[in-house]
Design a protein around this motif. Structure first.
Motif: not given
Length: 544
Positions: A357-361, A395-401, A405-408, A455-460
């Protein structure tokens, strides 16, 4: 019926002369041997031909012929002028062979009298001989009486084999001849098996004994004697082959014992290893291979002596039991350890799944759980794979979130990226501006607007743009540092003081050099020259 014959001492055969020179007889070496149930061929004595046997006339030739005709056994035993020196022995002989016209006839000798005078045999008189002509080769092997009794012709006469009252004589003979053919077929088959090989001599000898038992008193009509002779000849050959087979069998048993012993020693070596250092999967495969070899040798190899086989099997069985005991103990301990690891990893999986439930956090907490997972140990391949699948899915569920978010963010950062690239184009003017204060003012304005974009994304991409702006900032800062050093009053005062000191030092060194030259002191000249050059270099560096 009596007959007289010349007698020669020991083994010389008697010589007789009759009407036909082709008629001869052989006398046995040992006339005193007891009678047995053998055929006519087994006897070893002789009489004169049939004519002489019936007339009991003495032979014409021979040194003892006259004595035999002048004196009978009774006379020699009852008296005469030399009665004290004459002994008469009567010996019973059952059967002899007499050859007449190249055919054997049966002769039954009722008695033989030997006349002994002064220790020497001087005469032999046959008391009575019953002669029966040998059956012709054309004579049938069987006959049938009127009452249906069937007999077979054998060497010592006819022998009743059975009755066939309900058929003709031909049917009766045919019935018993078929029985003979069956026996002959068994003998032939035995001979063929021996010629072809493949069967052991001991097995063939056993079959030969069985057939010989069937031939003894067989109820069959045919040449049974020839079958008996064939079986006897084959039995003699098989006896020699059995001895050879016995030697080979002993050698095979010795080799089998060595092979079994090697298997036992290998099994015992496996059992003697430290259980903690054994790779049990490979060790189990090796022990199973040894057991398969044992079974193969047991099934296909020679039979070992019972005591040896039992001793070797006991050692092999004990080694297998020891290996199995160590393996069970190892896996029991391993199962216990796996159980503890399984429980720990199960709890880690449950905690990871609870972070969903925490997602990326929840990613930082998940990383901590991952570190604990790496140090938890192994719970067995199947269990580990199943638990890891659950843990990874959490873990995949967390990183998937985070990826979502990064895609958005990346989609939203496209405009910001364009704005920052435009600011970088403006920043190029900073390097071209000769007035440092004005250049700093331009750069400060650009930096303020850069921060306002955010800030902008992606980080690179963000890091790449920041690096380009930082290069402009560093170039301007270098110019500012150099300008500050040139215009700093304190720095200028220190520089002037240093210049004055260097000028004074140079003047002093020049004086010292001049004095050294006048005195001709080469060492002082060298030292003053070096010091003077050093001071002049420092002064030049200070701009003096």
């Amino acid at each position: 019926m009596t007959a007289a014959a010349d007698f020669q001492p020991e083994t010389d055969a008697p010589e007789t002369t009759g009407a036909d020179d082709n008629e001869t007889a052989a006398v046995a070496d040992d006339a005193a041997a007891p009678a047995d149930d053998t055929t006519d061929a087994d006897a070893a004595t002789a009489v004169d031909d049939t004519a002489e046997a019936e007339s009991a006339e003495p032979a014409e030739d021979g040194p003892a012929g006259d004595a035999a005709s002048e004196q009978t056994p009774d006379e020699g035993a009852s008296g005469g002028s030399d009665a004290a020196d004459v002994e008469v022995d009567v010996v019973e002989i059952d059967v002899v062979e007499v050859v007449e016209d190249s055919e054997v006839v049966a002769a039954e000798v009722i008695g033989v009298a030997e006349v002994v005078e002064d220790g020497d045999v001087v005469a032999v008189e046959v008391v009575d001989v019953v002669v029966e002509a040998a059956p012709s080769a054309d004579e049938p092997w069987g006959r049938v009486d009127e009452d249906g009794t069937v007999s077979v012709r054998e060497a010592d006469g006819w022998r009743v084999v059975g009755q066939y009252p309900d058929g003709s004589a031909e049917e009766a003979l045919a019935y018993f001849e078929r029985k003979y053919n069956d026996l002959a077929s068994e003998v032939t088959l035995l001979e063929v098996r021996h010629r072809r090989g493949g069967a052991s001599a001991s097995d063939l000898r056993s079959t030969a004994r069985t057939i010989n038992g069937k031939l003894d008193g067989a109820a069959a009509v045919g040449d049974l004697a020839s079958l008996v002779a064939r079986v006897a000849a084959l039995t003699e050959t098989l006896a020699a082959e059995s001895a050879t087979e016995a030697v080979a069998a002993r050698e095979a048993v010795d080799d089998a014992v060595k092979a079994r012993t090697q298997l036992v020693e290998k099994a015992e070596a496996l059992a003697a290893r430290d259980p903690r250092t054994v790779q049990w999967k490979q060790a189990t495969a090796d022990l199973n291979a040894l057991f398969d070899q044992w079974q193969s040798q047991q099934q296909n190899g020679p039979r070992l002596p019972k005591s040896t086989a039992q001793q070797l099997w006991k050692r092999f069985r004990d080694a297998r039991a020891t290996v199995d005991k160590h393996r069970r103990a190892f896996y029991a301990e391993l199962d216990e350890a796996h159980k503890g690891v399984r429980d720990r990893k199960t709890r880690l999986v449950e905690k990871a799944e609870a972070l969903a439930p925490k997602g990326e956090d929840g990613i930082p907490a998940y990383r901590e759980l991952l570190d604990q997972w790496k140090t938890a140990g192994r719970a067995g391949k199947k269990v580990d794979d199943a638990l890891w699948a659950r843990f990874k899915a959490a873990g995949d569920a967390l990183y998937g979130a985070r990826i979502e978010r990064e895609a958005a963010d990346a989609e939203a950062s496209r405009e910001k990226i364009d704005l920052k690239r435009a600011l970088l184009e403006e920043a190029k003017a900073v390097g071209d501006e000769r007035d440092i204060a004005k250049a700093r003012s331009v750069l400060t304005g650009i930096q303020r607007r850069w921060e306002e974009i955010g800030r902008i994304f992606p980080r690179d991409t963000e890091r790449s743009l920041d690096d380009e702006l930082r290069r402009v900032e560093n170039a301007l800062r270098s110019r500012e540092d150099a300008d500050w050093k040139r215009n700093d009053p304190e720095q200028k005062a220190r520089a002037n003081d240093m210049t004055r000191q260097l000028n004074d030092a140079i003047q002093k060194l020049e004086d010292e050099l001049e004095a050294a030259k006048k005195s001709g002191d080469k060492k002082a000249i060298a030292n003053a020259t070096d010091a003077l050059e050093a001071r002049r270099t420092w002064l030049k560096a200070l701009g003096g």
